[in-house]
Design an enzyme around this catalytic site. Sequence first.
Site, PDB file in Angstrom:
ATOM      1  N   SER A 180      12.554 -11.836 -34.656  1.00  0.00           N
ATOM      2  CA  SER A 180      13.101 -13.480 -34.476  1.00  0.00           C
ATOM      3  C   SER A 180      13.613 -14.258 -32.264  1.00  0.00           C
ATOM      4  O   SER A 180      12.342 -13.822 -32.002  1.00  0.00           O
ATOM      5  CB  SER A 180      14.569 -12.883 -34.954  1.00  0.00           C
ATOM      6  OG  SER A 180      15.380 -14.536 -35.484  1.00  0.00           O
ATOM      7  N   ASP A 350       9.787 -16.454 -45.429  1.00  0.00           N
ATOM      8  CA  ASP A 350      10.890 -17.011 -44.116  1.00  0.00           C
ATOM      9  C   ASP A 350      11.383 -18.158 -43.997  1.00  0.00           C
ATOM     10  O   ASP A 350      10.865 -18.912 -43.480  1.00  0.00           O
ATOM     11  CB  ASP A 350      10.342 -16.044 -43.099  1.00  0.00           C
ATOM     12  CG  ASP A 350      11.365 -15.805 -42.039  1.00  0.00           C
ATOM     13  OD1 ASP A 350      12.059 -16.917 -41.722  1.00  0.00           O
ATOM     14  OD2 ASP A 350      10.860 -14.826 -41.156  1.00  0.00           O
ATOM     15  N   HIS A 383      13.208 -13.779 -43.824  1.00  0.00           N
ATOM     16  CA  HIS A 383      13.843 -13.082 -42.262  1.00  0.00           C
ATOM     17  C   HIS A 383      14.288 -11.847 -42.098  1.00  0.00           C
ATOM     18  O   HIS A 383      14.233 -10.945 -41.257  1.00  0.00           O
ATOM     19  CB  HIS A 383      14.483 -13.670 -42.352  1.00  0.00           C
ATOM     20  CG  HIS A 383      14.561 -14.247 -40.194  1.00  0.00           C
ATOM     21  ND1 HIS A 383      13.204 -14.897 -39.855  1.00  0.00           N
ATOM     22  CD2 HIS A 383      15.360 -14.484 -39.278  1.00  0.00           C
ATOM     23  CE1 HIS A 383      14.136 -14.504 -38.407  1.00  0.00           C
ATOM     24  NE2 HIS A 383      14.691 -14.309 -38.219  1.00  0.00           N
TER      25      HIS A 383
END
Length: 408
Positions: A180, A350, A383
């Site tokens: 991320s 995601d 995610h």
Amino acid sequence: MAATLASFCLLVLVAALAPHRAYASIRSSLGHKRAAAAAAPTVGICASSVLVYGYQCQELQVTTQDGYILSLQRIPEGRHSNGTKKPPVLIQHGVLVDGVTWLLNSPDRNLPLILADNGFDVWIANTRGTRFSRRHTSLDPSDPKFWNWSWDELVAFDLPAVFDFVYSKTGQKVNYVGHSLGTLFALASLSDGKLVEQMKSAALLSPIAYLSHMNTALGVAAAKAFVGEITTLFGLAEFNPKGEPVAQFLNALCVYPGVDCYDLLEAVTGKNCCLNSSTVDLFLKNEPQSTSTRNMVHLAQTVRDGVLAKYNYGRLDYNLMHYGKFSPPIYNLSNIPHNLPLFLSYGGRDSLSDIRDVELLLDILKLHDVGKLTVQYIKDYAHADFIMGLNAKDIVYNQVTAFFQQQQ
């Protein structure tokens, strides 16, 4: 306006992998930890999450050029070492969490210990502002000046300082894993010519470089918010997810018409396929962590503006003073060396690292040297699966390990 800003606060909180299946979990977690928010941690990551499994682990510190003292953990070898010199791997977390998020699953299912058992010298980074990196050579966290930074400073100071330290201790180029936000400031650093001489290869999980295609209502609300007002509204330089202001904003959001607070994780990050309830509970005992409000604003600017640029001060004269121009400079990702081995892994579910945004990044990387770019697409992953998924070892981590082994 309050509802939109609340949406932004929630967006970044959940983006940090806060896996609350219901708002009650958010409220109880924040309330439980608020009293202890100011207390110094007594047990480090090594003691709580590594040594207990029979691995060696060292607690280290790195001081950045602008004075922040960062916590760093080193796992120099696996449980069955052959005594040979091992290639280093630096592992970097995302926003509003710290290095312990990599260690929530059992030793045979978390990435740092898997890498250690496969012959790597593993280093775990913790960015400024998180619980083990709240020290400075001259500033105290109670001083607003301590929080006067965004992810630009992570690009310019934190990551280079940690890379320099690992490189100096090992005498080897460093392999890198980011998730991320940990992918964003690595890409930005490389585009600015930093890390180029010390990085051997990079594995980027749920890569974040562009955020303009986040496909959730909360993401759209955040993109439309006038984020320059958030600092004034909070009246705080530190964005503390355990504090009362954030809890109040979450309360305001959850009574707003049309907002479903039962399953915020899925609503914002996408439908994670493979999380375990016990791992989620362990996460809630450790996270989330503080960051700067300015960092939150910078992230929202990235969503809103659709470009990877330096922090926008919101006033032409301020931008001119800091950058010598009226608009913030763009991070030019085409400057990333074409011969740097890269492994990118992204998920079909995601909602933060959206497929269209990843494809935009891949289009920029299309001139990468043949054989130097490996791309993995996982249809069912969202995610949080990349960090806490029960099957992440088989689907992602084994591929990351093989990728690094190929670089040796």
